[in-house]
Structures are given as structure tokens and as C-alpha cells.
Design a protein around this motif. Structure first.
Motif, PDB file in Angstrom:
ATOM      1  N   LEU A  44      -8.094 -29.350  17.909  1.00  0.00           N
ATOM      2  CA  LEU A  44      -8.361 -30.400  18.892  1.00  0.00           C
ATOM      3  C   LEU A  44      -7.110 -30.778  19.677  1.00  0.00           C
ATOM      4  N   ILE A  45      -7.338 -31.303  20.868  1.00  0.00           N
ATOM      5  CA  ILE A  45      -6.271 -31.924  21.641  1.00  0.00           C
ATOM      6  C   ILE A  45      -6.734 -33.323  22.028  1.00  0.00           C
ATOM      7  N   SER A  46      -5.826 -34.256  22.046  1.00  0.00           N
ATOM      8  CA  SER A  46      -6.148 -35.610  22.465  1.00  0.00           C
ATOM      9  C   SER A  46      -6.630 -35.598  23.917  1.00  0.00           C
ATOM     10  N   LYS A  47      -7.688 -36.347  24.192  1.00  0.00           N
ATOM     11  CA  LYS A  47      -8.197 -36.435  25.571  1.00  0.00           C
ATOM     12  C   LYS A  47      -7.130 -37.033  26.487  1.00  0.00           C
ATOM     13  N   ALA A  48      -6.369 -37.977  25.979  1.00  0.00           N
ATOM     14  CA  ALA A  48      -5.302 -38.577  26.777  1.00  0.00           C
ATOM     15  C   ALA A  48      -4.266 -37.534  27.182  1.00  0.00           C
ATOM     16  N   THR A  49      -3.937 -36.634  26.251  1.00  0.00           N
ATOM     17  CA  THR A  49      -2.989 -35.563  26.553  1.00  0.00           C
ATOM     18  C   THR A  49      -3.607 -34.559  27.509  1.00  0.00           C
ATOM     19  N   ALA A  58      -0.390 -32.153  14.417  1.00  0.00           N
ATOM     20  CA  ALA A  58      -0.473 -32.589  13.017  1.00  0.00           C
ATOM     21  C   ALA A  58      -1.304 -31.605  12.204  1.00  0.00           C
ATOM     22  N   GLU A  59      -0.781 -31.227  11.050  1.00  0.00           N
ATOM     23  CA  GLU A  59      -1.472 -30.296  10.140  1.00  0.00           C
ATOM     24  C   GLU A  59      -1.244 -30.783   8.708  1.00  0.00           C
ATOM     25  N   ASN A  60      -2.319 -30.897   7.923  1.00  0.00           N
ATOM     26  CA  ASN A  60      -2.147 -31.463   6.582  1.00  0.00           C
ATOM     27  C   ASN A  60      -1.862 -30.415   5.507  1.00  0.00           C
ATOM     28  N   GLN A  61      -1.900 -29.135   5.876  1.00  0.00           N
ATOM     29  CA  GLN A  61      -1.645 -28.088   4.900  1.00  0.00           C
ATOM     30  C   GLN A  61      -0.177 -27.663   4.897  1.00  0.00           C
ATOM     31  N   ASP A  92     -16.801 -38.372  24.757  1.00  0.00           N
ATOM     32  CA  ASP A  92     -16.570 -39.802  24.511  1.00  0.00           C
ATOM     33  C   ASP A  92     -15.911 -40.083  23.162  1.00  0.00           C
ATOM     34  N   SER A  93     -15.362 -39.046  22.519  1.00  0.00           N
ATOM     35  CA  SER A  93     -14.695 -39.246  21.228  1.00  0.00           C
ATOM     36  C   SER A  93     -13.196 -39.483  21.379  1.00  0.00           C
ATOM     37  N   GLY A  94     -12.674 -39.225  22.580  1.00  0.00           N
ATOM     38  CA  GLY A  94     -11.233 -39.318  22.781  1.00  0.00           C
ATOM     39  C   GLY A  94     -10.508 -38.048  22.408  1.00  0.00           C
ATOM     40  N   MET A  95     -11.285 -36.983  22.087  1.00  0.00           N
ATOM     41  CA  MET A  95     -10.700 -35.699  21.702  1.00  0.00           C
ATOM     42  C   MET A  95     -11.429 -34.566  22.415  1.00  0.00           C
ATOM     43  N   VAL A  96     -10.708 -33.481  22.668  1.00  0.00           N
ATOM     44  CA  VAL A  96     -11.288 -32.301  23.315  1.00  0.00           C
ATOM     45  C   VAL A  96     -11.199 -31.129  22.337  1.00  0.00           C
ATOM     46  N   PRO A  97     -12.335 -30.505  21.965  1.00  0.00           N
ATOM     47  CA  PRO A  97     -12.291 -29.367  21.045  1.00  0.00           C
ATOM     48  C   PRO A  97     -11.763 -28.116  21.727  1.00  0.00           C
ATOM     49  N   LEU A  98     -10.963 -27.349  21.009  1.00  0.00           N
ATOM     50  CA  LEU A  98     -10.361 -26.144  21.560  1.00  0.00           C
ATOM     51  C   LEU A  98     -10.930 -24.868  20.939  1.00  0.00           C
ATOM     52  N   SER A  99     -11.069 -24.836  19.622  1.00  0.00           N
ATOM     53  CA  SER A  99     -11.581 -23.627  18.961  1.00  0.00           C
ATOM     54  C   SER A  99     -11.998 -23.949  17.537  1.00  0.00           C
ATOM     55  N   TRP A 100     -12.819 -23.064  16.976  1.00  0.00           N
ATOM     56  CA  TRP A 100     -13.249 -23.173  15.576  1.00  0.00           C
ATOM     57  C   TRP A 100     -12.256 -22.435  14.687  1.00  0.00           C
ATOM     58  N   TYR A 101     -11.870 -23.061  13.591  1.00  0.00           N
ATOM     59  CA  TYR A 101     -11.029 -22.416  12.581  1.00  0.00           C
ATOM     60  C   TYR A 101     -11.841 -22.216  11.304  1.00  0.00           C
ATOM     61  N   ASP A 102     -11.457 -21.204  10.554  1.00  0.00           N
ATOM     62  CA  ASP A 102     -12.137 -20.916   9.287  1.00  0.00           C
ATOM     63  C   ASP A 102     -11.549 -21.772   8.169  1.00  0.00           C
ATOM     64  N   ASP A 150      -0.816 -35.317  19.771  1.00  0.00           N
ATOM     65  CA  ASP A 150      -1.404 -34.499  20.843  1.00  0.00           C
ATOM     66  C   ASP A 150      -2.409 -33.457  20.351  1.00  0.00           C
ATOM     67  N   PHE A 151      -2.085 -32.767  19.252  1.00  0.00           N
ATOM     68  CA  PHE A 151      -2.956 -31.722  18.725  1.00  0.00           C
ATOM     69  C   PHE A 151      -3.167 -31.906  17.224  1.00  0.00           C
ATOM     70  N   SER A 152      -4.265 -31.350  16.732  1.00  0.00           N
ATOM     71  CA  SER A 152      -4.447 -31.251  15.288  1.00  0.00           C
ATOM     72  C   SER A 152      -5.557 -30.259  14.982  1.00  0.00           C
ATOM     73  N   ARG A 153      -5.652 -29.937  13.722  1.00  0.00           N
ATOM     74  CA  ARG A 153      -6.768 -29.137  13.200  1.00  0.00           C
ATOM     75  C   ARG A 153      -7.430 -29.988  12.129  1.00  0.00           C
ATOM     76  N   ILE A 154      -8.699 -30.341  12.341  1.00  0.00           N
ATOM     77  CA  ILE A 154      -9.376 -31.302  11.478  1.00  0.00           C
ATOM     78  C   ILE A 154     -10.648 -30.698  10.897  1.00  0.00           C
ATOM     79  N   SER A 155     -10.933 -31.040   9.655  1.00  0.00           N
ATOM     80  CA  SER A 155     -12.149 -30.571   8.996  1.00  0.00           C
ATOM     81  C   SER A 155     -13.379 -31.249   9.576  1.00  0.00           C
TER      82      SER A 155
END
Length: 337
Positions: free
Chosen positions: A250-255, A42-45, A145-155, A96-101
Motif C-alpha cells: 500500500l501507499i498512503s493516499k496523501a503521499t 513500514a514492514e513488521n517482518q 475512501d480508506s486513505g490508502m491506495v493498493p499497489l499489489s498483492w503479496y503472498d 508512506d508505504f507498507s505491506r499489510i495483512s
């Protein structure tokens, strides 16, 4: 006659081999790779936005490195909902994935409030030294414990104010202005501390709100200001760079938990590469967006260092409310050379 027979023979041979090749390809097709996993992102842009292009680059890399075993489908332009709703879906594995502020994520992972504090960084280089180093790694552990796994920082660049009827040339000009903010408690409190009236609102509703006068202005970076066409109704852009709010892929921890370790490793590597790519695109897009909106009527207001210091001092209550437990971390960031 011999020539005719020879021509017929040649024609027959050509026809035979043509038919043979057609039949061979029909019955000996190389089987296409069937993905083991088809995942959503999911991407909102918009499609041509740096973060979205980073997402597509990431998806292509993952597909290539897994030899087609993982296919990631990108849904841009808020097709899967606003950031808060996407987070909820990430936490249960619906997306499964997203980029969130960070501005949206910090209420879930409170230490992240530190990296979006107003006027925290000296410049972009300072911010990346923080995020790409040991401090950044420590901050990413706050997703446990957030249910999400961080993958990388975006600008996401630096954010400044833009308004419709009246430019902001001083802190006094901001008093009483209705300013749209993301759905973030910190950003609401920042606007209040500066004397404005925060109006939490989904990103895709801002243009209409500016046009109808529901709000007097908003705050964002140059590419967002340009891509959303907010410059058409809010022509005054005041550069105060009050926040540099990074974003997280991010990726969902479930995924994540259902993927084999080898695929987890590939995803992490591809996310890091996509972050490098996105940052390069961001730098280029920032410059081109700025030039474009100025050409199309945007009026830029540069605040003096003295005026910016007034904004900084007015924002101190935000530090105290959200980060009183992290003052050592704040000093560590500010003192990083």
C-alpha cells in the motif's frame, strides 16, 4: 648525469600528472542526485523475510526507474509499530508505504473478508487465479475512501496451527485452547467457532506469550513460524491450512496525491514486479523453513481429509457473519477453474 636528469624529469612529470588528476577530480566531481522525495516504508517482518526482501527490491526499482528522484527507506522488524498503528499512520500520511495483512485490513475494507475465509481455496494456484484476475481487481476497489491506495498483492502462504504442550490431531483437541490471533475480528470469531479461545496479540509479543504459557498456541505460515523461532516453544505444527491470507502493498493516499503522474505510473509498475519477486522468494522460503524446523525438532501433524471437513463445517458461522452479503462472490471464487 643524463640518466639522473632523465629520471628526475620522468618523476617530475609523473608527480605533475598525479597532482593534476587529484585536483581535477576534487573540483570536477559529478554531482550526486538529490532525491525529490524521501519516503518511508513500514514492514513488521525481519530483514531476511520474503515480504521484507520484496520491499527492498521495490525500493531499489523505484529509485532506479526515477533516476534517484525517489528514495524509499525501509523500516523492518516493526520499527515503526504494529500493523494497526501503521495503518493509522498511512491514512494520515505519517508513513508512506507498507505491506499489510488482509486480516488486519478487512475491518476497514469489509469485502476483503471474503478472501480470507477459512478453507475457501482449493490450493495456492486457485488463490492466485482469483487475485490476479478480474475478481482481485474488484476487491482492490474496496480501498476507496480508506486513505490508502493498493499497489499489489503479496503472498503470505497458508496458515496452520502450532501448539506448545499438546498437538492438535482433531477438532476436539482444539477445544478450550488459548490461540493467539492477529488483531482481526474475523480471526477471533474463527477460533471461537472451532472451539478455541482467541487471544488477540501483536506479532512481536507471541514468542514470550508461548514461552510463559500465556497462550497455548498460535497460527501462522511456515516462514513466520521459523523466523520468529516459535518452533522452539511450540513444537507441534498441525497442517490444516485453514486460511490463505494474502497481503497488500500500500501507499498512503496523501503521499500518492502529491506525486506526479509519471512517478505514480513507475510506482505501480515497480510494485507489480516486486510482487512477482516476493512470490518466488516465498515459495523457496516456505520449503526451506519447513525443512529447517523439522530438522530442529518440530513435530508435524497431518490431518485427514475427513478431519479437515469437520473444521470446515465448524467454520460456517464465520461465512454467515461476515460475508452473508457476498455469497455470490464466494460462489464465484469457489467455482473458478
Amino acid at each position: 648525469m643524463k640518466k639522473i636528469k632523465r629520471s628526475v624529469l620522468i618523476f617530475t612529470l609523473i608527480t605533475f600528472f598525479t597532482v593534476f588528476l587529484i585536483l581535477y577530480h576534487l573540483f570536477h566531481k559529478v554531482p550526486s542526485v538529490v532525491p525529490e522525495y524521501v519516503l518511508t516504508y513500514a514492514e513488521n517482518q525481519a530483514r531476511n523475510y520474503p515480504t521484507t526482501l520484496g520491499a527492498y527490491y521495490f525500493a531499489d526499482l523505484v529509485n532506479e526507474k526515477t533516476e534517484g528522484k525517489i528514495e524509499i527507506l525501509i523500516y523492518d522488524s516493526s520499527a515503526l509499530g504494529s500493523e494497526p498503528s501503521v495503518i493509522q499512520q498511512l491514512q494520515i500520511g505519517g508513513i508512506d508505504f507498507s505491506r499489510i495483512s488482509i486480516s488486519t485490513l478487512a475491518d476497514i475494507a469489509p469485502p476483503l473478508h471474503v478472501v480470507q475465509l477459512p478453507y475457501l481455496y482449493r490450493d495456492s494456484e486457485h488463490m492466485w487465479k482469483v487475485l490476479d484476475g478480474e475478481i482481485g481487481q474488484r476487491l482492490l476497489t474496496s480501498f476507496e475512501d480508506s486513505g490508502m491506495v493498493p499497489l499489489s498483492w503479496y503472498d503470505a502462504g497458508s496458515r496452520s496451527f502450532y501448539t506448545t504442550d499438546k498437538p492438535i490431531r482433531s477438532l476436539e483437541d482444539l477445544q478450550g485452547m488459548r490461540i493467539r490471533v492477529p488483531e482481526s475480528s474475523l480471526m477471533e470469531d474463527l477460533i471461537s467457532a472451532l472451539g478455541g479461545i482467541p487471544v488477540p496479540m501483536a506479532f512481536d509479543k507471541v514468542y514470550s506469550a508461548l514461552e510463559t504459557g500465556q497462550i497455548d498456541g498460535a497460527e501462522n505460515n511456515w516462514p513466520s513460524y521459523e523466523s520468529t523461532r516459535h518452533y522452539e516453544t511450540a513444537v507441534y505444527y498441525t497442517i490444516d491450512e485453514h486460511t490463505r491470507i494474502p497481503e497488500v502493498q500500500l501507499i498512503s493516499k496523501a503521499t500518492w496525491d502529491k506525486l506526479p503522474e509519471q512517478y505514480q505510473t513507475i510506482i505501480m509498475e515497480c510494485a507489480a514486479k516486486s510482487a512477482e519477486y516476493e512470490r518466488l522468494l516465498w515459495k523457496r522460503r516456505t520449503q526451506s523453513s519447513k525443512e529447517y524446523v523439522i530438522k530442529n525438532g518440530c513435530l508435524v501433524i497431518d490431518l485427514s481429509p475427513e478431519e479437515i471437513q469437520k473444521f470446515r463445517q465448524a467454520s460456517f458461522p464465520v461465512y454467515e457473519k461476515y460475508c452473508s452479503d457476498y455469497m455470490d462472490l464466494i460462489k464465484e471464487i469457489q467455482n473458478l477453474k
